[in-house]
Design a protein around this motif. Structure first.
Motif, PDB file in Angstrom:
ATOM      1  N   ALA A   1      30.758  28.393  45.519  1.00  0.00           N
ATOM      2  CA  ALA A   1      32.195  28.274  45.782  1.00  0.00           C
ATOM      3  C   ALA A   1      33.001  28.613  44.534  1.00  0.00           C
ATOM      4  CB  ALA A   1      32.530  26.863  46.268  1.00  0.00           C
ATOM      5  N   VAL A   2      32.532  28.156  43.371  1.00  0.00           N
ATOM      6  CA  VAL A   2      33.204  28.470  42.110  1.00  0.00           C
ATOM      7  C   VAL A   2      33.143  29.970  41.839  1.00  0.00           C
ATOM      8  CG1 VAL A   2      33.121  28.149  39.600  1.00  0.00           C
ATOM      9  CG2 VAL A   2      32.836  26.189  41.123  1.00  0.00           C
ATOM     10  N   ALA A   3      31.988  30.586  42.095  1.00  0.00           N
ATOM     11  CA  ALA A   3      31.839  32.022  41.881  1.00  0.00           C
ATOM     12  C   ALA A   3      32.806  32.808  42.758  1.00  0.00           C
ATOM     13  CB  ALA A   3      30.395  32.447  42.179  1.00  0.00           C
ATOM     14  N   ALA A   4      32.873  32.454  44.036  1.00  0.00           N
ATOM     15  CA  ALA A   4      33.787  33.151  44.946  1.00  0.00           C
ATOM     16  C   ALA A   4      35.239  32.933  44.544  1.00  0.00           C
ATOM     17  CB  ALA A   4      33.558  32.671  46.383  1.00  0.00           C
ATOM     18  N   THR A   5      35.563  31.732  44.082  1.00  0.00           N
ATOM     19  CA  THR A   5      36.927  31.443  43.636  1.00  0.00           C
ATOM     20  C   THR A   5      37.290  32.249  42.401  1.00  0.00           C
ATOM     21  OG1 THR A   5      36.756  29.188  44.510  1.00  0.00           O
ATOM     22  CG2 THR A   5      38.513  29.616  42.926  1.00  0.00           C
ATOM     23  N   SER A   6      36.364  32.361  41.458  1.00  0.00           N
ATOM     24  CA  SER A   6      36.610  33.148  40.244  1.00  0.00           C
ATOM     25  C   SER A   6      36.870  34.610  40.588  1.00  0.00           C
ATOM     26  CB  SER A   6      35.418  33.028  39.290  1.00  0.00           C
ATOM     27  OG  SER A   6      35.636  33.752  38.104  1.00  0.00           O
ATOM     28  N   ILE A   7      36.100  35.137  41.531  1.00  0.00           N
ATOM     29  CA  ILE A   7      36.303  36.523  41.968  1.00  0.00           C
ATOM     30  C   ILE A   7      37.683  36.671  42.609  1.00  0.00           C
ATOM     31  CG2 ILE A   7      35.552  38.236  43.660  1.00  0.00           C
ATOM     32  CD1 ILE A   7      32.683  37.304  43.113  1.00  0.00           C
ATOM     33  N   LEU A   8      38.045  35.741  43.462  1.00  0.00           N
ATOM     34  CA  LEU A   8      39.333  35.811  44.145  1.00  0.00           C
ATOM     35  C   LEU A   8      40.490  35.751  43.146  1.00  0.00           C
ATOM     36  CD1 LEU A   8      41.017  35.836  46.721  1.00  0.00           C
ATOM     37  CD2 LEU A   8      40.798  33.335  46.796  1.00  0.00           C
ATOM     38  N   ILE A   9      40.437  34.804  42.212  1.00  0.00           N
ATOM     39  CA  ILE A   9      41.483  34.697  41.199  1.00  0.00           C
ATOM     40  C   ILE A   9      41.552  35.977  40.378  1.00  0.00           C
ATOM     41  CG2 ILE A   9      42.165  33.504  39.078  1.00  0.00           C
ATOM     42  CD1 ILE A   9      41.011  30.948  40.308  1.00  0.00           C
ATOM     43  N   GLY A  10      40.388  36.486  40.006  1.00  0.00           N
ATOM     44  CA  GLY A  10      40.350  37.681  39.179  1.00  0.00           C
ATOM     45  C   GLY A  10      40.936  38.897  39.869  1.00  0.00           C
ATOM     46  N   ILE A  11      40.636  39.093  41.165  1.00  0.00           N
ATOM     47  CA  ILE A  11      41.122  40.295  41.844  1.00  0.00           C
ATOM     48  C   ILE A  11      42.624  40.223  42.076  1.00  0.00           C
ATOM     49  CG2 ILE A  11      40.647  39.465  44.193  1.00  0.00           C
ATOM     50  CD1 ILE A  11      40.213  43.049  42.847  1.00  0.00           C
ATOM     51  N   ILE A  12      43.169  39.045  42.414  1.00  0.00           N
ATOM     52  CA  ILE A  12      44.626  38.908  42.564  1.00  0.00           C
ATOM     53  C   ILE A  12      45.305  39.120  41.221  1.00  0.00           C
ATOM     54  CG2 ILE A  12      46.494  37.310  43.129  1.00  0.00           C
ATOM     55  CD1 ILE A  12      44.636  35.995  45.164  1.00  0.00           C
ATOM     56  N   TRP A  13      44.746  38.546  40.181  1.00  0.00           N
ATOM     57  CA  TRP A  13      45.276  38.697  38.826  1.00  0.00           C
ATOM     58  C   TRP A  13      45.206  40.157  38.383  1.00  0.00           C
ATOM     59  CZ3 TRP A  13      42.970  35.402  34.227  1.00  0.00           C
ATOM     60  CH2 TRP A  13      43.821  35.500  33.118  1.00  0.00           C
ATOM     61  N   ASP A  14      44.108  40.833  38.708  1.00  0.00           N
ATOM     62  CA  ASP A  14      43.937  42.225  38.286  1.00  0.00           C
ATOM     63  C   ASP A  14      44.948  43.143  38.963  1.00  0.00           C
ATOM     64  OD1 ASP A  14      42.490  44.327  36.889  1.00  0.00           O
ATOM     65  OD2 ASP A  14      41.729  44.914  38.848  1.00  0.00           O
ATOM     66  N   ILE A  15      45.206  42.919  40.248  1.00  0.00           N
ATOM     67  CA  ILE A  15      46.207  43.726  40.944  1.00  0.00           C
ATOM     68  C   ILE A  15      47.577  43.531  40.299  1.00  0.00           C
ATOM     69  CG2 ILE A  15      47.432  44.014  43.132  1.00  0.00           C
ATOM     70  CD1 ILE A  15      44.789  43.310  44.539  1.00  0.00           C
ATOM     71  N   SER A  16      47.911  42.280  40.000  1.00  0.00           N
ATOM     72  CA  SER A  16      49.184  42.008  39.325  1.00  0.00           C
ATOM     73  C   SER A  16      49.213  42.638  37.944  1.00  0.00           C
ATOM     74  CB  SER A  16      49.401  40.497  39.224  1.00  0.00           C
ATOM     75  OG  SER A  16      50.603  40.199  38.541  1.00  0.00           O
ATOM     76  N   TRP A  17      48.097  42.617  37.241  1.00  0.00           N
ATOM     77  CA  TRP A  17      48.005  43.212  35.907  1.00  0.00           C
ATOM     78  C   TRP A  17      48.282  44.718  35.963  1.00  0.00           C
ATOM     79  CZ3 TRP A  17      46.366  40.310  31.476  1.00  0.00           C
ATOM     80  CH2 TRP A  17      46.235  41.062  30.309  1.00  0.00           C
TER      81      TRP A  17
END
Length: 409
Positions: A42-58
């Motif tokens: 669950a932590v791994a999937a959450t990290s991926i989700l946070i990262g991809i939303i953050w990356d799009i914004s970046w």
């Protein structure tokens, strides 16, 4: 008798298809042993989700200045954590099997691991393979002009595989433990799975497209399958509504938190000089059809008859278009008004630095003018196609969810 989530195939031991019912003591050990791997996934999937939303914004706030951005590190941290956790489970079940190893894992070419761990390890390999490919792509072609590019496609497949693997591990724990903690953990992982679907369809679902036919067809394809599947498989009350609410909550947090951080574009051309991280648009209101899906599933027992499942899929598709289209249509109109231009709804604040801001068109719906390319009105025929997509997706969700209710490995 419990059934296995895999069919007999070359290299898969046949003893993996018929698990032995555990004793009460073994059941307690199963519950304890399955909890922490589910949490790590669950932590791994959450990290991926946070990262991809953050990356799009970046990308739309700053541009790509280096591969080693914090957003990229969050994505690949999730991939590594999922891959290592799956590898650890494979080592544990192969070389240090406990008394319940056969009930908790499947064997592929003599190596044992839970089904979700196998899917996650494959996803981690795909993600790590995409990293150098993505770096080369940017060095050769520059900034992405769209979210979907060849390296991002490989990365996306890997991320989806990890989310599916995490979902399967959480599912097996829920079905074996059948306690409140396991039920909520599966619900949360399911919400992450739904949210990833919304991220990958982001380019076709932002507010200015929400009066076009394609928007509703995409939502029927992306959300209905996931929501119905999780609604059938979940063992908590109102599972679809809870999953949808958590998913929307995660997206709202991204919309509210990202603009709190300073950002300055570093790549030309700069048409919209943003000063803070650009948030994603306000999420789609999938909670509304989720309530209808839950109500129908509560009143309609799941049948083994193929024709009854087809009928249930058609009814669920009808519920989706009857609840989602009118609500989202009106809400989209609100999002394009000045009343939504605030921190909560982020109206007119989701445009990146390469967008030429002109309120004559940023406050209008796209694909509705006959004299422009992409004419895509929501005609009765388009509504019928949306219903067909939603019904087929619902039928697949009923079938997949029914299979998931039997997964214990």
């Amino acid at each position: 008798m419990q059934t296995s989530p895999v069919a007999a195939a070359p290299g898969i031991a046949t003893d993996a298809l018929e698990p032995v019912p555990p004793s009460a003591q073994a059941r307690r050990e199963i519950t304890h042993a399955g909890f922490w791997p589910s949490v790590l996934f669950a932590v791994a999937a959450t990290s991926i989700l946070i990262g991809i939303i953050w990356d799009i914004s970046w990308h739309i706030s700053i541009g790509r200045d280096t591969f080693w951005t914090p957003a990229h590190m969050a994505v690949y941290l999730g991939g590594l954590l999922g891959g290592f956790t799956g590898g650890w489970l494979a080592l544990r079940y192969t070389f240090f099997p406990g008394p319940n190893a056969r009930n908790e894992s499947v064997s592929i070419f003599g190596v044992r691991a839970p089904l979700g761990a196998w899917v996650t390890m494959w996803g981690a390999v795909a993600m790590l393979t995409s990293a150098p490919f993505d770096d080369w792509w940017h060095n050769a072609y520059g900034l992405d002009v769209r979210i979907i590019s060849p390296p991002h496609t490989v990365l996306g497949i890997g991320m989806i595989a990890i989310s599916v693997g995490a979902l399967l591990v959480g599912l097996a724990h829920q079905n074996r433990a059948n306690d409140r903690t396991g039920n909520w953990l599966f619900t949360y992982i399911g919400a992450v799975f739904v949210t990833l679907g919304s991220v990958f369809s982001m380019e076709l679902t932002f507010p200015n497209l929400q009066h076009a036919a394609t928007f509703y067809e995409v939502c029927a394809a992306v959300f209905v399958l996931r929501l119905v599947t999780l609604g059938v498989a979940g063992r908590i009350s109102w599972p679809t509504t809870r999953v949808a609410t958590i998913s929307v909550g995660i997206q709202c947090l991204a919309t509210w938190i990202l603009p709190l951080f300073h950002a300055q574009p570093k790549l030309a051309p700069i048409f919209n000089p943003v000063t803070h991280m650009v948030p994603p648009a306000f999420p789609v209101l999938i909670m509304v059809p989720a309530v209808g899906i839950d109500l129908l599933l509560q009143k309609t027992p799941l049948s083994d008859s193929p024709w009854k499942r087809v009928l249930l899929g058609c009814l669920l598709g009808t519920v989706f278009i009857a609840t989602f289209i009118p609500v989202q249509w009106l809400f989209a109109e609100f999002l394009l008004t000045p009343h939504a231009d605030n921190w909560f709804f982020a109206g007119d604040r989701y445009w990146g630095y390469q967008t030429r801001i002109d309120h004559l068109w940023t406050h209008k719906f796209f694909r509705l003018a006959k004299d422009m390319d992409g004419y895509d009105p929501l005609t009765p025929r388009a509504v019928g196609l949306t219903w067909l997509i939603a019904s087929v997706s619902s039928w697949l969700g009923v079938v997949w969810g029914g299979w998931m209710k039997r997964v214990h490995r």
